[in-house]
Design a protein around this motif. Structure first.
Motif, PDB file in Angstrom:
ATOM      1  N   PHE A 129       1.786  10.954  -2.646  1.00 14.30           N
ATOM      2  CA  PHE A 129       1.233  10.501  -3.922  1.00 14.30           C
ATOM      3  C   PHE A 129       2.236  10.709  -5.056  1.00 14.30           C
ATOM      4  O   PHE A 129       2.330   9.884  -5.974  1.00 14.30           O
ATOM      5  N   ALA A 130       2.989  11.798  -5.012  1.00 11.21           N
ATOM      6  CA  ALA A 130       3.971  12.075  -6.065  1.00 11.21           C
ATOM      7  C   ALA A 130       5.010  10.959  -6.155  1.00 11.21           C
ATOM      8  O   ALA A 130       5.396  10.540  -7.256  1.00 11.21           O
ATOM      9  N   ARG A 131       5.475  10.468  -5.023  1.00  9.10           N
ATOM     10  CA  ARG A 131       6.445   9.381  -5.029  1.00  9.10           C
ATOM     11  C   ARG A 131       5.832   8.095  -5.587  1.00  9.10           C
ATOM     12  O   ARG A 131       6.490   7.334  -6.308  1.00  9.10           O
ATOM     13  N   LEU A 132       4.585   7.844  -5.249  1.00 10.09           N
ATOM     14  CA  LEU A 132       3.914   6.656  -5.776  1.00 10.09           C
ATOM     15  C   LEU A 132       3.729   6.760  -7.286  1.00 10.09           C
ATOM     16  O   LEU A 132       3.880   5.769  -8.011  1.00 10.09           O
ATOM     17  N   THR A 135       7.043   6.005  -8.920  1.00 11.81           N
ATOM     18  CA  THR A 135       7.304   4.567  -8.939  1.00 11.81           C
ATOM     19  C   THR A 135       6.499   3.863 -10.028  1.00 11.81           C
ATOM     20  O   THR A 135       7.015   3.010 -10.754  1.00 11.81           O
ATOM     21  N   ALA A 136       5.221   4.246 -10.155  1.00 13.15           N
ATOM     22  CA  ALA A 136       4.369   3.623 -11.174  1.00 13.15           C
ATOM     23  C   ALA A 136       4.864   3.931 -12.579  1.00 13.15           C
ATOM     24  O   ALA A 136       4.874   3.055 -13.456  1.00 13.15           O
ATOM     25  N   LEU A 137       5.294   5.155 -12.829  1.00 10.24           N
ATOM     26  CA  LEU A 137       5.763   5.533 -14.163  1.00 10.24           C
ATOM     27  C   LEU A 137       7.097   4.874 -14.510  1.00 10.24           C
ATOM     28  O   LEU A 137       7.359   4.581 -15.677  1.00 10.24           O
ATOM     29  N   ARG A 138       7.924   4.627 -13.504  1.00  9.65           N
ATOM     30  CA  ARG A 138       9.203   3.983 -13.769  1.00  9.65           C
ATOM     31  C   ARG A 138       9.034   2.516 -14.166  1.00  9.65           C
ATOM     32  O   ARG A 138       9.969   1.907 -14.715  1.00  9.65           O
ATOM     33  N   GLU A 139       7.875   1.953 -13.889  1.00  6.79           N
ATOM     34  CA  GLU A 139       7.623   0.561 -14.248  1.00  6.79           C
ATOM     35  C   GLU A 139       7.154   0.405 -15.695  1.00  6.79           C
ATOM     36  O   GLU A 139       7.002  -0.722 -16.173  1.00  6.79           O
ATOM     37  N   ALA A 173      -3.774   2.120  -8.223  1.00 15.49           N
ATOM     38  CA  ALA A 173      -3.364   1.530  -6.944  1.00 15.49           C
ATOM     39  C   ALA A 173      -2.716   2.581  -6.042  1.00 15.49           C
ATOM     40  O   ALA A 173      -2.938   2.594  -4.827  1.00 15.49           O
ATOM     41  N   SER A 174      -1.934   3.468  -6.636  1.00 16.18           N
ATOM     42  CA  SER A 174      -1.302   4.545  -5.863  1.00 16.18           C
ATOM     43  C   SER A 174      -2.337   5.500  -5.294  1.00 16.18           C
ATOM     44  O   SER A 174      -2.219   5.949  -4.146  1.00 16.18           O
ATOM     45  N   LEU A 175      -3.347   5.816  -6.097  1.00 17.13           N
ATOM     46  CA  LEU A 175      -4.399   6.716  -5.630  1.00 17.13           C
ATOM     47  C   LEU A 175      -5.188   6.081  -4.483  1.00 17.13           C
ATOM     48  O   LEU A 175      -5.532   6.761  -3.506  1.00 17.13           O
ATOM     49  N   LEU A 231     -12.837  -1.527  -3.736  1.00 12.86           N
ATOM     50  CA  LEU A 231     -13.152  -0.877  -5.004  1.00 12.86           C
ATOM     51  C   LEU A 231     -11.885  -0.629  -5.820  1.00 12.86           C
ATOM     52  O   LEU A 231     -11.863  -0.861  -7.039  1.00 12.86           O
ATOM     53  N   GLY A 232     -10.830  -0.175  -5.157  1.00 16.60           N
ATOM     54  CA  GLY A 232      -9.569   0.063  -5.853  1.00 16.60           C
ATOM     55  C   GLY A 232      -8.985  -1.216  -6.424  1.00 16.60           C
ATOM     56  O   GLY A 232      -8.516  -1.236  -7.573  1.00 16.60           O
ATOM     57  N   ASP A 233      -9.012  -2.295  -5.657  1.00 16.61           N
ATOM     58  CA  ASP A 233      -8.492  -3.576  -6.143  1.00 16.61           C
ATOM     59  C   ASP A 233      -9.274  -4.062  -7.355  1.00 16.61           C
ATOM     60  O   ASP A 233      -8.698  -4.616  -8.305  1.00 16.61           O
TER      61      ASP A 233
END
Length: 242
Positions: A129-132, A135-139, A173-175, A231-233
């Protein structure tokens, strides 16, 4: 060549139609075990998700903020955190479960059951999850961050009021991806007595050669994953329109 009537084949349980009929006939008998195992799976996944969120989210934020060009560059800290995350992600989950048996026994007093399975599940999901999160924060648009920084906004405020809200769809989405991964991990936890649907599939399906239990657990796992993903989508789509 003479052939048996279809109703005789059905009564004999021959062919796919007979197999489905037998499966549906056995479903009420299997349901009590399936329901309890489903509850165990949900219990493991929910708690492991909470632990992963509480630990993995700050870890992902640190991976971004301590990187070169981040809010608080710290190459040494970034290198150590990155190494820890990479080690955690490189271990196959079945190996990780065995490797942390002593830690599991120390924390919960046993290595068997759903509560014990939460320990390796959490350890396996945190670096993922940390890597995801990273990635999300870098966007997030660098211009928005730089604008907030130029206005004298504190670094903690930039993270909490700018970076995280801007990256929220990606974080959700990562969660969701993490939860789906934990569901598959929880099934593997059944190999060492972790409980849940995986344990039921191994104990009743594989060891006792009962295909009905195997197919029932597969169906339930697919349904759970599809429900979580749908649900996530839906949440990601609604947040992306804001």
């Amino acid at each position: 060549m003479n052939t048996l009537p279809a109703d005789l084949l059905l009564a004999a349980g021959a062919g796919p139609v007979g197999a489905v009929t037998d499966f549906l006939r056995e479903w009420p008998n299997m349901w009590p075990d399936l329901w309890l195992s489903t509850l165990d799976t949900v219990y493991m996944v929910v708690w492991a998700t909470l632990v992963s969120l509480l630990v993995g989210l700050p870890l992902g934020v640190l991976l971004v903020t301590t990187d070169k060009g981040g809010l608080t560059p710290a190459p040494a800290v970034r290198a150590v955190l990155g190494a820890i995350v990479n080690i955690g992600r490189s271990l196959p989950f079945i190996v990780l479960m065995v490797a942390v048996l002593s830690l599991t026994r120390f924390l919960v007093g046993t290595t068997l059951g759903p509560t014990a399975a939460i320990v390796p599940l959490s350890i396996g999901a945190i670096p993922f999850f940390a890597r995801l999160v990273e990635t999300a924060l870098r966007e997030v648009d660098r211009g928005v961050i730089e604008a907030a920084h130029a206005m004298g906004t504190r670094r903690a405020t930039i993270v909490g009021k700018v970076m995280l809200p801007e990256a929220l769809p990606g974080l959700i989405a990562s969660l969701v991806m993490t939860v789906v991964t934990l569901i598959s991990y929880s099934a593997m936890a059944g190999a060492i007595g972790g409980g849940g649907l995986g344990d039921l599939a191994i104990r009743e399906g594989y060891q006792r050669f009962n295909d009905h239990y195997l197919w029932a657990t597969v169906i339930l796992l697919v349904v759970i994953v599809q429900a979580v993903q749908s649900l996530g989508d839906l949440l990601v789509r609604r947040l992306s329109r804001r």
